[in-house]
Motif scaffolding. Structure first.
Motif, PDB file in Angstrom:
ATOM      1  N   PHE A  17       0.816  -1.221   0.000  1.00 60.19           N
ATOM      2  CA  PHE A  17       0.000   0.000   0.000  1.00 60.19           C
ATOM      3  C   PHE A  17       0.845   1.264   0.000  1.00 60.19           C
ATOM      4  O   PHE A  17       0.385   2.322  -0.451  1.00 60.19           O
ATOM      5  CB  PHE A  17      -0.967   0.007   1.192  1.00 60.19           C
ATOM      6  N   LEU A  18       2.079   1.179   0.480  1.00 65.12           N
ATOM      7  CA  LEU A  18       2.930   2.377   0.524  1.00 65.12           C
ATOM      8  C   LEU A  18       3.211   2.935  -0.864  1.00 65.12           C
ATOM      9  O   LEU A  18       3.494   4.125  -1.012  1.00 65.12           O
ATOM     10  CB  LEU A  18       4.259   2.047   1.210  1.00 65.12           C
ATOM     11  N   TRP A  19       3.149   2.078  -1.883  1.00 59.88           N
ATOM     12  CA  TRP A  19       3.539   2.461  -3.241  1.00 59.88           C
ATOM     13  C   TRP A  19       2.339   2.800  -4.133  1.00 59.88           C
ATOM     14  O   TRP A  19       2.525   3.085  -5.321  1.00 59.88           O
ATOM     15  CB  TRP A  19       4.329   1.314  -3.880  1.00 59.88           C
ATOM     16  N   LEU A  20       1.132   2.752  -3.595  1.00 61.18           N
ATOM     17  CA  LEU A  20      -0.055   2.847  -4.458  1.00 61.18           C
ATOM     18  C   LEU A  20      -0.788   4.185  -4.383  1.00 61.18           C
ATOM     19  O   LEU A  20      -1.873   4.299  -4.957  1.00 61.18           O
ATOM     20  CB  LEU A  20      -1.040   1.714  -4.117  1.00 61.18           C
ATOM     21  N   GLY A  62      -4.489 -11.150  -3.649  1.00 62.42           N
ATOM     22  CA  GLY A  62      -3.626 -10.320  -2.818  1.00 62.42           C
ATOM     23  C   GLY A  62      -3.602  -8.873  -3.275  1.00 62.42           C
ATOM     24  O   GLY A  62      -3.581  -7.948  -2.454  1.00 62.42           O
ATOM     25  N   ILE A  63      -3.602  -8.677  -4.582  1.00 59.21           N
ATOM     26  CA  ILE A  63      -3.632  -7.305  -5.110  1.00 59.21           C
ATOM     27  C   ILE A  63      -4.883  -6.583  -4.642  1.00 59.21           C
ATOM     28  O   ILE A  63      -4.848  -5.398  -4.285  1.00 59.21           O
ATOM     29  CB  ILE A  63      -3.553  -7.333  -6.648  1.00 59.21           C
ATOM     30  N   GLU A  64      -6.000  -7.313  -4.595  1.00 61.53           N
ATOM     31  CA  GLU A  64      -7.264  -6.691  -4.189  1.00 61.53           C
ATOM     32  C   GLU A  64      -7.259  -6.261  -2.726  1.00 61.53           C
ATOM     33  O   GLU A  64      -8.059  -5.411  -2.325  1.00 61.53           O
ATOM     34  CB  GLU A  64      -8.429  -7.655  -4.445  1.00 61.53           C
ATOM     35  N   VAL A  65      -6.363  -6.818  -1.906  1.00 63.58           N
ATOM     36  CA  VAL A  65      -6.263  -6.387  -0.510  1.00 63.58           C
ATOM     37  C   VAL A  65      -5.843  -4.920  -0.437  1.00 63.58           C
ATOM     38  O   VAL A  65      -6.290  -4.173   0.440  1.00 63.58           O
ATOM     39  CB  VAL A  65      -5.249  -7.266   0.255  1.00 63.58           C
ATOM     40  N   PHE A  66      -5.002  -4.502  -1.385  1.00 62.74           N
ATOM     41  CA  PHE A  66      -4.419  -3.164  -1.326  1.00 62.74           C
ATOM     42  C   PHE A  66      -4.922  -2.216  -2.405  1.00 62.74           C
ATOM     43  O   PHE A  66      -4.871  -1.003  -2.230  1.00 62.74           O
ATOM     44  CB  PHE A  66      -2.890  -3.265  -1.444  1.00 62.74           C
ATOM     45  N   ALA A  67      -5.363  -2.743  -3.521  1.00 63.25           N
ATOM     46  CA  ALA A  67      -5.745  -1.893  -4.662  1.00 63.25           C
ATOM     47  C   ALA A  67      -7.256  -1.804  -4.773  1.00 63.25           C
ATOM     48  O   ALA A  67      -7.941  -2.819  -4.909  1.00 63.25           O
ATOM     49  CB  ALA A  67      -5.153  -2.459  -5.946  1.00 63.25           C
ATOM     50  N   THR A 112      -8.724   0.734  -6.896  1.00 64.68           N
ATOM     51  CA  THR A 112      -9.063   1.410  -8.152  1.00 64.68           C
ATOM     52  C   THR A 112      -8.285   0.755  -9.294  1.00 64.68           C
ATOM     53  O   THR A 112      -7.263   0.082  -9.081  1.00 64.68           O
ATOM     54  CB  THR A 112      -8.692   2.907  -8.107  1.00 64.68           C
ATOM     55  N   ASP A 113      -8.766   0.968 -10.524  1.00 67.58           N
ATOM     56  CA  ASP A 113      -8.068   0.422 -11.689  1.00 67.58           C
ATOM     57  C   ASP A 113      -6.666   1.018 -11.810  1.00 67.58           C
ATOM     58  O   ASP A 113      -5.730   0.331 -12.237  1.00 67.58           O
ATOM     59  CB  ASP A 113      -8.865   0.710 -12.963  1.00 67.58           C
ATOM     60  N   GLU A 114      -6.524   2.269 -11.433  1.00 64.21           N
ATOM     61  CA  GLU A 114      -5.211   2.918 -11.487  1.00 64.21           C
ATOM     62  C   GLU A 114      -4.229   2.223 -10.546  1.00 64.21           C
ATOM     63  O   GLU A 114      -3.067   1.973 -10.901  1.00 64.21           O
ATOM     64  CB  GLU A 114      -5.333   4.392 -11.114  1.00 64.21           C
ATOM     65  N   LEU A 141      -0.633  -0.809 -11.142  1.00 60.19           N
ATOM     66  CA  LEU A 141       0.712  -0.629 -10.601  1.00 60.19           C
ATOM     67  C   LEU A 141       1.292  -1.909 -10.002  1.00 60.19           C
ATOM     68  O   LEU A 141       2.465  -1.946  -9.627  1.00 60.19           O
ATOM     69  CB  LEU A 141       0.701   0.471  -9.524  1.00 60.19           C
ATOM     70  N   VAL A 142       0.475  -2.971  -9.900  1.00 60.35           N
ATOM     71  CA  VAL A 142       0.929  -4.223  -9.301  1.00 60.35           C
ATOM     72  C   VAL A 142       0.622  -5.377 -10.241  1.00 60.35           C
ATOM     73  O   VAL A 142      -0.488  -5.487 -10.742  1.00 60.35           O
ATOM     74  CB  VAL A 142       0.250  -4.496  -7.939  1.00 60.35           C
TER      75      VAL A 142
END
Length: 335
Positions: free
Chosen positions: A54-57, A229-234, A236-238, A242-243
């Motif tokens: 999440f730090l990078w998103l 796992g991506i859905e835990v942190f992302a 939005t489509d933007e 990024l992952v």
């Protein structure tokens, strides 16, 4: 000390932000490594509770919902989670190199703890300088954490992620005659096609170079991230763009930089295994030993401050252990 033995590098997805389930998965991987005949198993950077993607998103305001959860699911050195992993190491007669987020009161550290097959702590260190946005979540350590220790498997040390880019940090390790190095990394799925420096190709090149420069074996552990796992942190489509899923790249390198392990697919979870022979270190260093016969200390030397940086020093304190809580827990460990 055995000259030959098997090592295992974890390539797996963390149980994101769930330390209880993460410890269960850790113990299962320890048992799997032991069953495969490994004397050492290495885990990725901040394996527990998972690398803070999440730090990078996005901006800091968007990170706030995760910060408290990350603190709550980080380990303490005297807590039940690390104690359970130490007991698992002893129960399975295996050395465990664990990467995790360590909570010390209000501050988190990117920590690596190496646990011997008797459950005792052989090495406890914190990342010297968190990288880029990591500094908004983690504190930094000092020169006392650049340490190589004698173990029954040889002289062992560990670094996290882009500590492998720091030339002076690496040289501080090489001069301590490291034989087995633990290189702990997150997943390499961030900013694919945007920032090659964050990708597997660049960072495996750095890791392989560490083996060649140091004349040591390098056990490289990485994380995997799935679409779930991506859905835990992302959200939005933007952010999702990024992952990239997968991005595991665990390896074992020899002291001549040769690849000793069979790679797994980047999406696959499991253990990367290799049999190592410490005698190969002498052959590698006969050609080039940057901390020995190939050095020129009359031309260039490293100034290394290994003293712990205490916030408060009082005369009556005298000499105190750096991590007293670990020593206290050692006395309480039961079979």
């Amino acid at each position: 000390m055995p000259d030959t033995y098997r090592v295992a590098a974890v390539q797996a997805e963390p149980v994101w932000l769930d330390v209880d389930a993460g410890v269960d998965k850790t113990i299962a991987l320890i048992e799997e490594a032991a069953a495969a005949g490994a004397a050492l198993v290495a885990f990725p950077e901040t394996w527990l509770p998972g690398y803070p993607i999440f730090l990078w998103l996005g901006p800091v305001a968007g990170q706030m919902p995760y910060v408290a959860r990350y603190h709550a699911n980080s380990l303490t050195v005297d807590g039940r989670h690390l104690a359970a992993i130490r007991k698992a190491a002893r129960r399975n007669d295996i050395t465990v190199a664990l990467g995790y987020s360590e909570k010390d009161h209000g501050t988190l550290y990117m920590t690596q703890t190496v646990i011997g097959p008797d459950g005792e702590v052989l090495l406890h260190r914190r990342k010297l300088k968190p990288t880029h946005v990591e500094r908004s979540l983690f504190g930094e350590s000092d020169g006392s954490h650049l340490k190589v220790v004698d173990t029954h498997l040889g002289r062992l040390g560990a670094l996290n992620c882009w500590e492998h880019l720091q030339s002076l940090t690496k040289y501080a390790m090489f001069t301590q005659h490291e034989q087995i190095h633990i290189a702990s990394w997150p997943a390499f799925g961030l900013y694919k096609g945007i920032a090659p420096a964050l990708g597997a190709e660049a960072n495996m090149a750095v890791t392989q170079t560490y083996a060649l420069e140091g004349g040591c074996f390098v056990v490289t552990a990485t994380q995997v991230i799935s679409d779930a796992g991506i859905e835990v942190f992302a959200s939005t489509d933007e952010q999702r763009a990024l992952v990239t899923a997968g991005s595991g790249c665990s390896r074992v390198y020899g002291p001549d930089s040769s690849l000793l392990s069979k790679p797994l697919d980047e999406h696959e979870e499991g253990l990367v295994l290799a049999d190592i022979d410490l005698a190969l270190i002498d052959l590698a260093k006969n050609a080039a030993d940057p901390a020995g016969h190939y050095a020129r200390p009359d031309v260039a030397r490293l100034l290394l401050n290994t003293r712990p940086s205490a916030l408060v020093v009082t005369p009556e304190q005298g000499s105190t252990p750096l991590f007293p809580a670990l020593e206290e827990v050692s006395e309480e460990l039961v079979s």
